[in-house]
Design a protein around this motif. Structure first.
Motif, PDB file in Angstrom:
ATOM      1  N   GLN A  35       0.814  -1.223   0.000  1.00  0.00           N
ATOM      2  CA  GLN A  35       0.000   0.000   0.000  1.00  0.00           C
ATOM      3  C   GLN A  35       0.847   1.273   0.000  1.00  0.00           C
ATOM      4  OE1 GLN A  35      -3.311   0.107   2.776  1.00  0.00           O
ATOM      5  NE2 GLN A  35      -3.469  -2.121   2.791  1.00  0.00           N
TER       6      GLN A  35
ATOM      7  N   ARG B 227       2.688   8.890   3.220  1.00  0.00           N
ATOM      8  CA  ARG B 227       1.797   7.907   2.610  1.00  0.00           C
ATOM      9  C   ARG B 227       1.018   7.088   3.639  1.00  0.00           C
ATOM     10  NH1 ARG B 227       5.625   5.277  -2.196  1.00  0.00           N
ATOM     11  NH2 ARG B 227       6.452   7.270  -2.991  1.00  0.00           N
TER      12      ARG B 227
ATOM     13  N   ARG C  51      -2.833   6.568   3.710  1.00  0.00           N
ATOM     14  CA  ARG C  51      -3.537   5.694   2.770  1.00  0.00           C
ATOM     15  C   ARG C  51      -3.600   4.239   3.243  1.00  0.00           C
ATOM     16  NH1 ARG C  51       0.677   5.518  -2.309  1.00  0.00           N
ATOM     17  NH2 ARG C  51       0.573   7.771  -1.932  1.00  0.00           N
TER      18      ARG C  51
END
Length: 360
Positions: free
Chosen positions: A73, A106, A109
């Protein structure tokens, strides 16, 4: 199977118990919340540096599964995600992971059912396997036939004498069969190609021999005594020394100051010698094995005994809860087996589905 050679399948019944107190029996892991594990770190992140530490709580996942999802991810390479230890799937566990700090933006997310990031903090280095002090366990035993008082009496004996540092069934996979496939890997007869799985399977063979060595010590009254040729370890400093005079050193073992170690065979560790070496060779010959078979492994030494910290039993309506802290690499199932006197945690998943501590 060659006549006289014991099966490589893991069975609790093949391993000696330390205590002869009544067992409570009971049920483990009726729900993940019944088995809680909190990693005790060797150090806390400093707050500065090029690595981002994540305090992660997971439920129903192995550590490897969480690492794979983080990598996928966030776009991080698997090898750049650091872990100190590997935790059970069928539990609620808390542990630190690390990744390069450049991926911090990040994190928003990342989403995985059953996983929460509780805290983030910077540090100067990547988290490495084994960079932990131990694990804190809080385990609920349900539907016990025995009482919490019985469990507490057994726990008191373990606090005083120590716990046999057996590798638990988590190391040996579904129906305890990992070592059979691991032997094929060591002999060059396995078709498996995944290096991680091959490593875990061969580790299970080392672990089986260690368990046998430890069981022989218990059977012969050597749990808290030493033999000439033992490599003993000091519990306070971690120093290891060769036992030349067993009569002189055994009182220190009985006081809990030192304990024998067993060999996890490999190219970087020498087998035991003299009286201890004879016992070790007996453990190997039980399975028809030799030290040379483990030349592809690095090898290590492992304590035959560990001591509990902050151990207690609390009564519950249909059983009890046991809370305790163990050093890294030790299995809570070894404690539970002494309390319950049952085949604790047998018949688990295959090595790709279950995390295992890698100590050699």
């Amino acid at each position: 199977m060659v006549e006289g050679i014991v099966s490589l399948v893991f069975e609790w019944s093949a391993l000696e118990l330390l205590t002869d107190t009544p067992g409570t029996s009971g049920q483990l892991r009726a729900a993940p919340e019944d088995f809680r594990v909190e990693e005790v770190p060797a150090y806390l992140p400093s707050g500065e540096g090029e690595h981002l530490y994540l305090l992660v709580e997971k439920r129903g996942h192995t550590t490897a599964q969480v690492v794979r999802e983080l990598s996928a991810q966030l776009g991080v390479r698997d090898r750049d995600v650091g872990v100190a230890g590997l935790k059970d799937r069928h539990a609620v566990t808390t542990q630190w992971l690390s990744l390069p700090a450049r991926y911090e933006a990040r994190l928003s997310r990342f989403a995985l059912t059953g996983v929460r990031i509780l805290e983030t903090r910077r540090h100067s280095n990547k988290l490495g396997l084994g960079h932990l002090r131990g694990n804190r366990f809080v385990i609920r035993v349900r539907n016990a036939a025995g009482t919490a008082d019985q469990a507490a009496a057994t726990l008191a004996l373990l606090r005083a004498r120590g716990v046999p540092n057996y590798f638990g069934p988590q190391r040996f996979g579904l129906r305890g069969l990992n070592a059979e496939e691991g032997l094929k890997v060591l002999r060059g007869e396995s078709r498996l190609r995944d290096p991680r799985v091959r490593r875990l399977l061969t580790t299970s063979v080392q672990s089986l021999v260690f368990n046998r060595f430890l069981s022989l010590r218990l059977a012969r009254g050597l749990f808290d005594r030493l033999l000439v040729g033992d490599m003993a370890k000091k519990h306070d400093t971690g120093g290891v020394f060769l036992v030349e005079d067993a009569a002189a050193e055994s009182p220190r073992a009985q006081r809990g100051e030192v304990s024998a170690t067993g060999t996890l065979f490999g190219k970087k560790v020498k087998p035991l010698t003299r009286d201890a070496g004879e016992l070790e060779r007996e453990a190997l010959s039980t399975f028809g094995l030799t030290p040379e078979l483990f030349a592809s492994r690095r090898g290590d030494r492992r304590l035959t005994r560990v001591f509990l910290e902050d151990a207690e039993v609390r009564p519950e309506e249909d059983g009890y809860t046991v809370a305790l802290t163990l050093p890294k690499g030790s299995f809570a199932t070894s404690v539970l087996r002494e309390l319950m006197k049952t085949e604790v945690d047998v018949a688990e998943e295959n090595p790709e589905e279950r995390d295992q501590e890698e100590t050699a």
